[in-house]
Scaffold this motif. Structure first.
Motif, PDB file in Angstrom:
ATOM      1  N   GLU A  24      12.796  72.200  52.819  1.00 23.85           N
ATOM      2  CA  GLU A  24      13.664  73.291  52.342  1.00 23.85           C
ATOM      3  C   GLU A  24      15.140  72.904  52.474  1.00 23.85           C
ATOM      4  N   LYS A  25      15.478  72.270  53.597  1.00 27.89           N
ATOM      5  CA  LYS A  25      16.880  71.873  53.820  1.00 27.89           C
ATOM      6  C   LYS A  25      17.309  70.847  52.768  1.00 27.89           C
ATOM      7  N   VAL A  26      16.393  69.935  52.460  1.00 18.51           N
ATOM      8  CA  VAL A  26      16.731  68.917  51.455  1.00 18.51           C
ATOM      9  C   VAL A  26      16.922  69.591  50.097  1.00 18.51           C
ATOM     10  N   LYS A  27      16.052  70.551  49.803  1.00 14.13           N
ATOM     11  CA  LYS A  27      16.181  71.266  48.524  1.00 14.13           C
ATOM     12  C   LYS A  27      17.537  71.960  48.425  1.00 14.13           C
ATOM     13  N   ALA A  28      17.947  72.573  49.537  1.00 12.93           N
ATOM     14  CA  ALA A  28      19.233  73.274  49.555  1.00 12.93           C
ATOM     15  C   ALA A  28      20.375  72.285  49.331  1.00 12.93           C
ATOM     16  N   LEU A  29      20.211  71.131  49.949  1.00 12.70           N
ATOM     17  CA  LEU A  29      21.234  70.091  49.826  1.00 12.70           C
ATOM     18  C   LEU A  29      21.386  69.627  48.370  1.00 12.70           C
ATOM     19  N   ALA A  30      20.277  69.658  47.656  1.00 10.99           N
ATOM     20  CA  ALA A  30      20.278  69.173  46.274  1.00 10.99           C
ATOM     21  C   ALA A  30      21.164  70.028  45.377  1.00 10.99           C
ATOM     22  N   LYS A  31      21.401  71.256  45.799  1.00  6.68           N
ATOM     23  CA  LYS A  31      22.211  72.151  44.952  1.00  6.68           C
ATOM     24  C   LYS A  31      23.694  71.827  45.054  1.00  6.68           C
ATOM     25  N   ILE A  32      24.050  71.134  46.142  1.00  2.61           N
ATOM     26  CA  ILE A  32      25.473  70.780  46.305  1.00  2.61           C
ATOM     27  C   ILE A  32      25.646  69.383  45.708  1.00  2.61           C
ATOM     28  N   ARG A  33      26.182  69.325  44.531  1.00  9.49           N
ATOM     29  CA  ARG A  33      26.211  68.009  43.855  1.00  9.49           C
ATOM     30  C   ARG A  33      27.539  67.286  44.105  1.00  9.49           C
ATOM     31  N   THR A  34      27.783  66.955  45.363  1.00  6.18           N
ATOM     32  CA  THR A  34      29.015  66.226  45.711  1.00  6.18           C
ATOM     33  C   THR A  34      28.635  64.804  46.137  1.00  6.18           C
ATOM     34  N   PRO A  35      29.609  63.871  46.110  1.00  7.33           N
ATOM     35  CA  PRO A  35      29.307  62.508  46.586  1.00  7.33           C
ATOM     36  C   PRO A  35      28.794  62.520  48.025  1.00  7.33           C
ATOM     37  N   GLU A  36      29.298  63.462  48.828  1.00 14.29           N
ATOM     38  CA  GLU A  36      28.869  63.496  50.239  1.00 14.29           C
ATOM     39  C   GLU A  36      27.395  63.895  50.350  1.00 14.29           C
ATOM     40  N   SER A  37      26.968  64.869  49.517  1.00 12.27           N
ATOM     41  CA  SER A  37      25.555  65.287  49.613  1.00 12.27           C
ATOM     42  C   SER A  37      24.657  64.151  49.115  1.00 12.27           C
ATOM     43  N   PHE A  38      25.174  63.390  48.137  1.00 10.16           N
ATOM     44  CA  PHE A  38      24.404  62.220  47.673  1.00 10.16           C
ATOM     45  C   PHE A  38      24.195  61.255  48.843  1.00 10.16           C
ATOM     46  N   ASP A  39      25.304  61.014  49.596  1.00 11.12           N
ATOM     47  CA  ASP A  39      25.209  60.105  50.753  1.00 11.12           C
ATOM     48  C   ASP A  39      24.169  60.609  51.750  1.00 11.12           C
ATOM     49  N   THR A  40      24.200  61.918  51.993  1.00 10.61           N
ATOM     50  CA  THR A  40      23.249  62.480  52.976  1.00 10.61           C
ATOM     51  C   THR A  40      21.815  62.301  52.480  1.00 10.61           C
ATOM     52  N   LEU A  41      21.616  62.524  51.191  1.00 11.54           N
ATOM     53  CA  LEU A  41      20.249  62.370  50.649  1.00 11.54           C
ATOM     54  C   LEU A  41      19.767  60.926  50.793  1.00 11.54           C
ATOM     55  N   VAL A  47      14.162  61.969  47.177  1.00 11.84           N
ATOM     56  CA  VAL A  47      14.173  61.203  45.916  1.00 11.84           C
ATOM     57  C   VAL A  47      14.343  62.165  44.740  1.00 11.84           C
ATOM     58  N   SER A  48      13.594  63.271  44.792  1.00 16.20           N
ATOM     59  CA  SER A  48      13.667  64.239  43.708  1.00 16.20           C
ATOM     60  C   SER A  48      15.095  64.810  43.606  1.00 16.20           C
ATOM     61  N   SER A  49      15.701  65.114  44.761  1.00 14.56           N
ATOM     62  CA  SER A  49      17.053  65.689  44.763  1.00 14.56           C
ATOM     63  C   SER A  49      18.090  64.683  44.279  1.00 14.56           C
ATOM     64  N   ILE A  50      17.915  63.433  44.663  1.00  9.56           N
ATOM     65  CA  ILE A  50      18.831  62.391  44.175  1.00  9.56           C
ATOM     66  C   ILE A  50      18.766  62.367  42.642  1.00  9.56           C
ATOM     67  N   GLY A  51      17.564  62.462  42.119  1.00  5.62           N
ATOM     68  CA  GLY A  51      17.372  62.416  40.660  1.00  5.62           C
ATOM     69  C   GLY A  51      18.036  63.560  39.923  1.00  5.62           C
ATOM     70  N   ARG A  52      18.284  64.669  40.639  1.00  8.22           N
ATOM     71  CA  ARG A  52      18.900  65.829  39.982  1.00  8.22           C
ATOM     72  C   ARG A  52      20.428  65.838  40.120  1.00  8.22           C
ATOM     73  N   HIS A  53      20.970  64.829  40.803  1.00 10.57           N
ATOM     74  CA  HIS A  53      22.431  64.758  40.955  1.00 10.57           C
ATOM     75  C   HIS A  53      23.099  64.464  39.611  1.00 10.57           C
ATOM     76  N   ASN A  54      24.446  64.534  39.605  1.00  9.13           N
ATOM     77  CA  ASN A  54      25.165  64.335  38.335  1.00  9.13           C
ATOM     78  C   ASN A  54      25.559  62.882  38.074  1.00  9.13           C
ATOM     79  N   ASP A  55      25.653  62.114  39.144  1.00  8.35           N
ATOM     80  CA  ASP A  55      26.210  60.768  39.002  1.00  8.35           C
ATOM     81  C   ASP A  55      25.125  59.776  38.555  1.00  8.35           C
ATOM     82  N   SER A  56      24.998  59.612  37.224  1.00 10.34           N
ATOM     83  CA  SER A  56      23.929  58.768  36.678  1.00 10.34           C
ATOM     84  C   SER A  56      23.994  57.342  37.189  1.00 10.34           C
TER      85      SER A  56
END
Ligand SMILES: C[S@@+](CC[C@H](N)C(=O)[O-])C[C@H]1O[C@@H](n2cnc3c(N)ncnc32)[C@H](O)[C@@H]1O
Length: 397
Positions: free
Chosen positions: A5-22, A39-48
């Protein structure tokens, strides 16, 4: 330690820092579900580009469990429409892993993208009897017109109605039939094959008899013909109804002489390969008969006594056909037995409101089937004698 659940929540914050945490979670967490969610949350980030670099590094690594690789492939699929780098990587992953689940994901994705219209399904309206070798007679049917196949093929050379030059020839012949069955079976529907191991009579006391595990070999034949494995149901018979093999051991108790009584036969349940889920087949039947009053078989063991018949040496018990029809077909479906024998399956199917299609090459058995009340339309007869007769065999083409 993170939770899914925490990882899912993190996925909603699409910042470079949340990417690092993931990334950190993916690399250091020990829980596979959490890593998968990362992995799933990384895939939903904006930075292709960052996502691409991550996949390039991890998607070909044998350190990663396949469950994570599937998730990475999913990202590749959903990004491949807009970004050619992911489209290329998708092909590279398929070639690198050669994994059946990745192929299936790929097919399903392609199917969803195409949004193909449903193929027209010809509706068989008349019970049909196809007399002759099923490899030939089935060619007279259109594609996709059968909703269930249930059959018991010859068990190699166990009975007088079959004689093949070798076991390899037998399996090749079964392959010819199952490929033709595949063509006529509606996409996503079931084929159920009843067999059991057999032993052939030994040519003399000095020779050993050979026992053939037919169902093991038919598995390969079926998968190569375009079906995938779903279940194995065991038809369990009362012990007194099967040949006694254990009496030798019972007398001597000598190790190595043990041979158990075989009280089971297999019902090999397979589904015709297709890119869509079974839900689509079910959605086409919102209205159906629930049979609320009948008990349900909750396990894969069905206890049914065998049936003996004066006309045919290996008939289905009606109860077996009834269960198969109830669990794997809807009322109105065209249901086929390509090795029909005396036609037990057709008889039960008709009683249950299905339209039977039977194939049989032995004239004597075919005559028994033809004499059934209600009758069958003899397809061979139509082409030979009744070609001018106007009769609708199927609709919708
Ligand atoms: C195990 S028996 C089926 C018995 C059937 N389940 C019943 O209840 O009577 C197999 C049948 O397949 C028929 N058969 C064998 N090869 C065939 C083929 N190539 N085409 C059509 N029928 C075939 C045999 O004549 C035999 O009657």
């Amino acid at each position: 330690m993170y939770s899914v659940e925490k990882v899912k929540a993190l996925a909603k914050i699409r910042t470079p820092e949340s990417f690092d945490t993931l990334l950190e979670i993916f690399r250091s967490d020990e829980n596979i579900d959490v890593r998968r969610e990362a992995v799933s949350s990384i895939g939903r980030h904006n930075d292709s580009s960052r996502i691409y670099d991550f996949l390039r590094e991890e998607a070909f690594s044998r350190r990663n469990p396949m469950e994570l690789i599937y998730q990475m492939f999913r990202t590749c699929l959903y990004r491949s429409g807009d970004d050619s780098r992911f489209a290329e990587m998708r092909q590279e992953m398929l070639a690198y892993w050669q994994n059946e689940i990745l192929y299936k994901m790929n097919d399903y994705y392609n199917y969803r993208q195409k949004r193909e219209k449903h193929k027209p399904i010809p509706k068989i309206t008349t019970p049909l009897l196809l007399i002759g070798d099923n490899c030939e007679t089935l060619k007279t049917l259109p594609e996709n017109c059968i909703q269930l196949i249930f059959t018991s093929p010859p068990y190699y050379n166990a009975r007088e109605y079959s004689d093949y030059g070798s076991y390899a020839e037998y399996l090749a012949k079964m392959g010819d039939t199952f490929r033709e069955c595949h063509r006529v079976l509606e996409d996503g529907r079931f084929i159920i094959v009843n067999v059991s191991p057999v032993i052939t009579r030994r040519p003399g006391r000095e020779f050993e008899s050979i026992r053939y595990p037919i169902h093991y070999d038919l598995h390969r034949v079926l998968t190569e013909s375009g079906y995938y494995f779903v279940d194995e149901i065991l038809w369990v018979k009362p012990e007194p109804s099967v040949p006694d093999r254990v009496s030798g051991y019972r007398q001597t108790r000598k190790p190595l002489s043990y041979k158990p009584n075989c009280i089971t036969e297999s019902l090999m349940v397979y589904r015709k390969n297709c890119s869509f889920l079974l839900d689509r087949n079910m959605k086409e039947h919102d209205e159906y008969d629930r049979h609320d009053d009948e008990a349900i078989d909750t396990t894969n063991c069905w206890y049914i006594a065998p049936k003996y018949d004066k006309n045919h040496p290996a008939v289905f018990p009606e109860e077996l056909c009834r269960k198969v029809l109830r669990y794997y077909s809807f009322e109105g479906d065209a249901v086929m037995d390509p090795f029909a024998g005396s036609g037990t399956f057709g008889r039960v199917a008709r009683k249950m409101g299905r339209v039977p299609v039977l194939c049989e090459m032995n004239e004597e058995y075919a005559n028994i089937i033809e004499s059934e009340s209600g009758g069958y339309y003899d397809v061979r007869g139509r082409s030979r004698e009744k070609s001018s007769q106007q009769i609708t065999l199927w609709e919708g083409l």
